[in-house]
Design a protein around this motif. Structure first.
Motif, PDB file in Angstrom:
ATOM      1  N   ARG A   1      70.796  44.878   1.406  1.00 36.61           N
ATOM      2  CA  ARG A   1      71.702  45.637   1.691  1.00 36.61           C
ATOM      3  C   ARG A   1      73.015  44.932   2.376  1.00 36.61           C
ATOM      4  O   ARG A   1      74.596  44.956   2.462  1.00 36.61           O
ATOM      5  CB  ARG A   1      71.657  47.046   2.201  1.00 36.61           C
ATOM      6  N   LYS A   2      72.839  45.065   3.845  1.00 33.54           N
ATOM      7  CA  LYS A   2      73.418  43.757   4.391  1.00 33.54           C
ATOM      8  C   LYS A   2      74.136  42.862   4.017  1.00 33.54           C
ATOM      9  O   LYS A   2      75.165  42.250   3.662  1.00 33.54           O
ATOM     10  CB  LYS A   2      72.703  43.033   5.570  1.00 33.54           C
ATOM     11  N   LEU A   3      73.335  41.816   3.003  1.00 37.13           N
ATOM     12  CA  LEU A   3      73.970  40.906   2.108  1.00 37.13           C
ATOM     13  C   LEU A   3      74.713  41.241   1.250  1.00 37.13           C
ATOM     14  O   LEU A   3      75.691  40.758   0.846  1.00 37.13           O
ATOM     15  CB  LEU A   3      72.402  39.875   1.745  1.00 37.13           C
ATOM     16  N   LYS A   4      74.727  41.798   0.864  1.00 38.67           N
ATOM     17  CA  LYS A   4      75.245  42.357  -0.365  1.00 38.67           C
ATOM     18  C   LYS A   4      76.634  43.063  -0.155  1.00 38.67           C
ATOM     19  O   LYS A   4      77.433  42.738  -0.160  1.00 38.67           O
ATOM     20  CB  LYS A   4      74.708  44.247  -1.256  1.00 38.67           C
ATOM     21  N   SER A   5      76.795  43.783   1.176  1.00 37.70           N
ATOM     22  CA  SER A   5      77.804  44.558   1.920  1.00 37.70           C
ATOM     23  C   SER A   5      78.804  42.800   1.946  1.00 37.70           C
ATOM     24  O   SER A   5      80.135  42.956   1.974  1.00 37.70           O
ATOM     25  CB  SER A   5      77.843  44.864   3.323  1.00 37.70           C
ATOM     26  N   MET A   6      78.005  41.538   2.075  1.00 32.82           N
ATOM     27  CA  MET A   6      78.828  40.746   2.747  1.00 32.82           C
ATOM     28  C   MET A   6      79.076  40.127   1.944  1.00 32.82           C
ATOM     29  O   MET A   6      80.194  39.370   2.007  1.00 32.82           O
ATOM     30  CB  MET A   6      77.640  39.825   3.732  1.00 32.82           C
TER      31      MET A   6
ATOM     32  N   GLY B   1      61.589  33.870   8.315  1.00 35.68           N
ATOM     33  CA  GLY B   1      60.831  34.716   8.477  1.00 35.68           C
ATOM     34  C   GLY B   1      59.364  34.481   7.895  1.00 35.68           C
ATOM     35  O   GLY B   1      59.311  33.453   7.325  1.00 35.68           O
ATOM     36  N   ILE B   2      57.702  35.297   8.062  1.00 27.52           N
ATOM     37  CA  ILE B   2      56.497  34.688   7.687  1.00 27.52           C
ATOM     38  C   ILE B   2      56.543  34.554   6.666  1.00 27.52           C
ATOM     39  O   ILE B   2      57.474  35.146   5.665  1.00 27.52           O
ATOM     40  CB  ILE B   2      55.368  35.147   8.560  1.00 27.52           C
ATOM     41  N   ARG B   3      56.025  33.849   6.077  1.00 25.75           N
ATOM     42  CA  ARG B   3      55.171  34.402   3.822  1.00 25.75           C
ATOM     43  C   ARG B   3      54.766  35.592   4.082  1.00 25.75           C
ATOM     44  O   ARG B   3      54.176  36.645   4.656  1.00 25.75           O
ATOM     45  CB  ARG B   3      53.857  32.990   3.773  1.00 25.75           C
ATOM     46  N   GLY B   4      54.947  35.987   2.936  1.00 23.52           N
ATOM     47  CA  GLY B   4      54.764  37.116   2.522  1.00 23.52           C
ATOM     48  C   GLY B   4      55.853  38.731   2.844  1.00 23.52           C
ATOM     49  O   GLY B   4      55.693  39.565   2.247  1.00 23.52           O
ATOM     50  N   VAL B   5      56.377  38.381   3.701  1.00 17.62           N
ATOM     51  CA  VAL B   5      57.719  39.440   3.871  1.00 17.62           C
ATOM     52  C   VAL B   5      58.639  40.576   3.230  1.00 17.62           C
ATOM     53  O   VAL B   5      59.570  41.096   3.646  1.00 17.62           O
ATOM     54  CB  VAL B   5      58.129  39.191   5.864  1.00 17.62           C
ATOM     55  N   GLY B   6      58.905  39.216   2.311  1.00 15.65           N
ATOM     56  CA  GLY B   6      60.004  39.220   1.087  1.00 15.65           C
ATOM     57  C   GLY B   6      60.772  38.866   1.100  1.00 15.65           C
ATOM     58  O   GLY B   6      62.675  39.017   0.246  1.00 15.65           O
ATOM     59  N   LYS B   7      61.615  37.613   1.799  1.00 19.16           N
ATOM     60  CA  LYS B   7      62.547  36.526   1.444  1.00 19.16           C
ATOM     61  C   LYS B   7      62.986  37.067   0.521  1.00 19.16           C
ATOM     62  O   LYS B   7      63.836  36.417  -0.164  1.00 19.16           O
ATOM     63  CB  LYS B   7      62.428  35.470   2.705  1.00 19.16           C
ATOM     64  N   THR B   8      62.316  36.162  -0.839  1.00 17.25           N
ATOM     65  CA  THR B   8      62.195  35.513  -1.934  1.00 17.25           C
ATOM     66  C   THR B   8      62.618  36.150  -2.821  1.00 17.25           C
ATOM     67  O   THR B   8      64.187  36.601  -3.633  1.00 17.25           O
ATOM     68  CB  THR B   8      61.225  34.825  -2.538  1.00 17.25           C
ATOM     69  N   THR B   9      62.300  37.957  -2.515  1.00 15.73           N
ATOM     70  CA  THR B   9      62.670  39.113  -3.217  1.00 15.73           C
ATOM     71  C   THR B   9      63.816  39.508  -3.064  1.00 15.73           C
ATOM     72  O   THR B   9      64.694  39.318  -3.728  1.00 15.73           O
ATOM     73  CB  THR B   9      62.356  40.196  -3.268  1.00 15.73           C
ATOM     74  N   ILE B  10      64.245  39.685  -1.690  1.00 11.01           N
ATOM     75  CA  ILE B  10      65.509  39.340  -1.535  1.00 11.01           C
ATOM     76  C   ILE B  10      66.930  38.465  -1.928  1.00 11.01           C
ATOM     77  O   ILE B  10      67.891  39.099  -2.331  1.00 11.01           O
ATOM     78  CB  ILE B  10      65.813  39.847   0.175  1.00 11.01           C
ATOM     79  N   LEU B  11      66.048  37.417  -1.825  1.00  5.51           N
ATOM     80  CA  LEU B  11      67.301  36.522  -3.041  1.00  5.51           C
ATOM     81  C   LEU B  11      67.490  36.796  -4.607  1.00  5.51           C
ATOM     82  O   LEU B  11      68.655  36.507  -5.013  1.00  5.51           O
ATOM     83  CB  LEU B  11      66.584  34.841  -2.966  1.00  5.51           C
ATOM     84  N   PHE B  12      66.457  36.828  -4.512  1.00  6.47           N
ATOM     85  CA  PHE B  12      66.364  37.444  -6.196  1.00  6.47           C
ATOM     86  C   PHE B  12      67.477  38.808  -6.249  1.00  6.47           C
ATOM     87  O   PHE B  12      68.311  38.776  -7.277  1.00  6.47           O
ATOM     88  CB  PHE B  12      65.199  37.471  -6.924  1.00  6.47           C
ATOM     89  N   GLN B  13      67.413  39.523  -5.596  1.00 11.02           N
ATOM     90  CA  GLN B  13      67.885  40.998  -5.611  1.00 11.02           C
ATOM     91  C   GLN B  13      69.611  40.957  -5.861  1.00 11.02           C
ATOM     92  O   GLN B  13      70.610  41.114  -6.224  1.00 11.02           O
ATOM     93  CB  GLN B  13      67.435  41.748  -5.262  1.00 11.02           C
ATOM     94  N   CYS B  14      70.163  39.562  -4.747  1.00 13.49           N
ATOM     95  CA  CYS B  14      70.874  38.974  -4.597  1.00 13.49           C
ATOM     96  C   CYS B  14      72.099  38.603  -5.884  1.00 13.49           C
ATOM     97  O   CYS B  14      72.802  38.504  -6.315  1.00 13.49           O
ATOM     98  CB  CYS B  14      71.419  38.378  -3.545  1.00 13.49           C
ATOM     99  N   TYR B  15      70.604  37.427  -5.785  1.00 15.89           N
ATOM    100  CA  TYR B  15      71.206  37.120  -7.229  1.00 15.89           C
ATOM    101  C   TYR B  15      71.060  38.075  -8.656  1.00 15.89           C
ATOM    102  O   TYR B  15      72.882  37.994  -9.835  1.00 15.89           O
ATOM    103  CB  TYR B  15      70.150  35.991  -8.521  1.00 15.89           C
TER     104      TYR B  15
ATOM    105  N   TYR C   1      71.985  41.390  -8.288  1.00  9.88           N
ATOM    106  CA  TYR C   1      73.098  41.904  -8.574  1.00  9.88           C
ATOM    107  C   TYR C   1      74.774  41.058  -8.260  1.00  9.88           C
ATOM    108  O   TYR C   1      75.291  41.975  -9.468  1.00  9.88           O
ATOM    109  CB  TYR C   1      73.546  42.378  -6.298  1.00  9.88           C
ATOM    110  N   LEU C   2      74.697  39.519  -8.508  1.00  6.53           N
ATOM    111  CA  LEU C   2      76.252  39.399  -8.459  1.00  6.53           C
ATOM    112  C   LEU C   2      75.451  39.229 -10.430  1.00  6.53           C
ATOM    113  O   LEU C   2      76.919  39.215 -11.390  1.00  6.53           O
ATOM    114  CB  LEU C   2      75.682  37.833  -7.924  1.00  6.53           C
ATOM    115  N   LEU C   3      74.834  39.102 -10.950  1.00  6.87           N
ATOM    116  CA  LEU C   3      74.860  38.783 -11.804  1.00  6.87           C
ATOM    117  C   LEU C   3      75.326  39.802 -13.098  1.00  6.87           C
ATOM    118  O   LEU C   3      76.027  39.868 -14.321  1.00  6.87           O
ATOM    119  CB  LEU C   3      73.199  38.262 -12.518  1.00  6.87           C
ATOM    120  N   LYS C   4      74.223  40.734 -12.941  1.00  4.48           N
ATOM    121  CA  LYS C   4      74.437  42.286 -13.459  1.00  4.48           C
ATOM    122  C   LYS C   4      75.881  43.192 -13.016  1.00  4.48           C
ATOM    123  O   LYS C   4      76.294  43.907 -13.752  1.00  4.48           O
ATOM    124  CB  LYS C   4      73.378  42.724 -13.535  1.00  4.48           C
TER     125      LYS C   4
END
Length: 479
Positions: free
Chosen positions: A38-43, A61-75, A77-80
């Motif tokens: 949500r922070k990245l979306k606003s930026m 962040g350590i593995r498994g905390v959702g970093k890749t998911t955040i990247l794909f959600q940003c992707y 958001y921009l695509l759709k």
């Protein structure tokens, strides 16, 4: 080598839009978003509206905390939602390019702009977004990102990687980038991601701890208790499941304990063999010692850990142990707290270690066993780790909450002492079942504290009795 990178870029541009649904949903239900998205979306919106020039973000962040998911959600958001062409959105993993012998972020982006957009960073005349996973495989990630940032005002960069990313950049690069650490889940985030339930009680709990005012937190707590009872598919033992296994969103949809343990252990193993092995050049022997160190730390009752004692136990040099412990802290699998008191006490007293989330401690103990004498004692160990994790994450990763966390080295001392700069000490004790308030009373008198806090399952809601505040473990874990 340029051809290999170009082929990889083409593959990503064609495949990533096709796999978004699979990466961002489970059984047809789309994942909820974390604060960092949500922070990245606003930026992103501010950048596209010419309201901000901030366009270089790093998510350690350590593995498994959702970093890749955040990247794909940003992707996505921009695509759709912003209707970007997929050729203007590049997702890459430096772990993958590293296998091809190339993890140079600057070079990858230059090839992308040259081959796909027929331009250079300096001549680019429209926004493109580059999402870089596992950026720590590029040893010069920060400066390579800075070069692209300086050359083009149209490239928006988001990088993720090992927790060590926030340690591995020079002051010149630091002026360009923004760091958003991604931590294991507190209970608020757990409820948001798993049940689409949100609460803003965190600030009220922070105010409770540092002002002693309980009314706002009590009101929010009562609302939460009522709403959770009416929440669809919310089991009454959810918090206990969270305490044991809830630090990583990757285990949400796994129903069997042994598979959760196996998945969590796989995360730990990758941190040791890949992140610590490649980023910190840890050889095989020291990787094996790292496994043994983690097992030792997880199996012990909570308390100060002497590096001398640990080196004797593992039959290796103290220098080796110091290096392993320091590296584990850089990955943020573990963290330490120092003894409360003056500089000499901090130097002389051993440090106290906890895991980033009790899920890690529990996973290791489920796999290798623990030394707790009873179920109640083991639950108390996990609870103390949970409180330590909440306090550590809050104090180290959010500028809005500025305070330090210590342990009380006095015999029979409390588990934690928190303190703002120039503020009074605030003793905190955790406990399961028969824990009394005697230790907190003693600490209040010794440190001239205005009040003390007990986190215990002996209370069902926040209570204040004279100079004592009692908080249920479940409520504290929203912090």
């Amino acid at each position: 080598m340029d051809d290999v990178i170009y082929n990889y870029i083409q593959k990503q541009l064609s495949e990533v839009p096709m796999i978004l649904n699979r990466r961002l949903s489970y059984n047809g239900i789309e994942f909820n978003s974390k604060y960092e998205f949500r922070k990245l979306k606003s930026m992103i919106d501010s950048f596209l509206n010419n309201e901000s020039e901030e366009r270089y973000f790093v998510l350690p962040g350590i593995r498994g905390v959702g970093k890749t998911t955040i990247l794909f959600q940003c992707y996505e958001y921009l695509l759709k939602e912003k209707n970007f062409n997929s050729n203007d959105l590049l997702y890459i993993s430096c772990e993958t390019t590293n296998f091809a012998g190339e993890s140079d972020i600057e070079k990858i982006i230059e090839i992308y702009l040259d081959k796909i957009h027929n331009t250079t960073p300096a001549l680019l005349d429209k926004p493109v977004f580059v999402f870089i996973d596992e950026a720590h495989f590029d040893k010069n990630w920060a400066m390579n990102g800075k070069v692209i940032f300086d050359e083009s005002p149209y490239v928006f960069l988001i990088l993720t990687g090992s927790s060590s990313l926030h340690l591995n950049y020079n002051p010149d690069a630091a002026r360009r980038l923004n760091i958003l650490p991604v931590m294991p889940l507190n209970y608020s985030e757990h409820l948001n991601l798993k049940y689409n339930y949100r609460t803003d009680i965190q600030k009220d709990l922070f105010d409770l701890i540092f002002t002693g005012e309980v009314e706002n937190a009590q009101e929010k707590e009562l609302t939460i208790q009522k709403e959770l009872l009416s929440l669809d598919n919310y089991p009454l033992n959810d918090w206990n499941i969270y305490l044991n296994y809830g630090g990583f969103p990757t285990t949400f949809n796994i129903k069997f304990e042994d598979i959760i343990v196996s998945k969590s252990w796989s995360i730990i193993s990758k941190v040791i063999t890949i992140d610590m092995g490649n980023v910190f050049n840890l050889n095989k022997n020291n990787q094996n010692l790292t496994y043994k160190t983690l097992v030792y730390l997880a199996s012990q009752k909570l308390g100060e850990i002497s590096h001398d004692k640990l080196s004797n136990y593992l039959d290796c040099s103290k220098t080796n142990i110091n290096n392993i412990i320091n590296t584990l802290e850089k990955t943020q699998l573990i963290f330490h707290s120092e003894a409360y008191g003056g500089a000499s006490k901090k130097v002389k007293k051993p440090w106290k270690y906890n895991f980033a989330t009790p899920s890690i401690r529990n996973c290791i103990n489920k796999k290798f066993g623990n030394s707790a004498g009873s179920q109640s004692e083991y639950e108390g160990i996990l609870l103390e780790n949970q409180i330590a994790s909440n306090l550590f994450n809050l104090s180290n990763n959010n500028v809005s909450f500025d305070f330090n966390v210590y342990y009380d080295s006095q015999k029979g001392g409390v588990d934690f002492i928190v303190q703002k700069s120039f503020g009074n000490a605030i003793p905190i004790e955790s406990g399961i079942d028969d824990k009394t308030k005697r230790q907190v009373k003693k600490a209040i008198n010794k440190y001239d504290a205005d009040y003390g806090i007990v986190v215990s399952n002996k209370t069902d809601c926040i209570e204040k009795r004279d100079d004592m505040i009692f908080i249920p473990p479940k409520t504290f874990s929203f912090l």
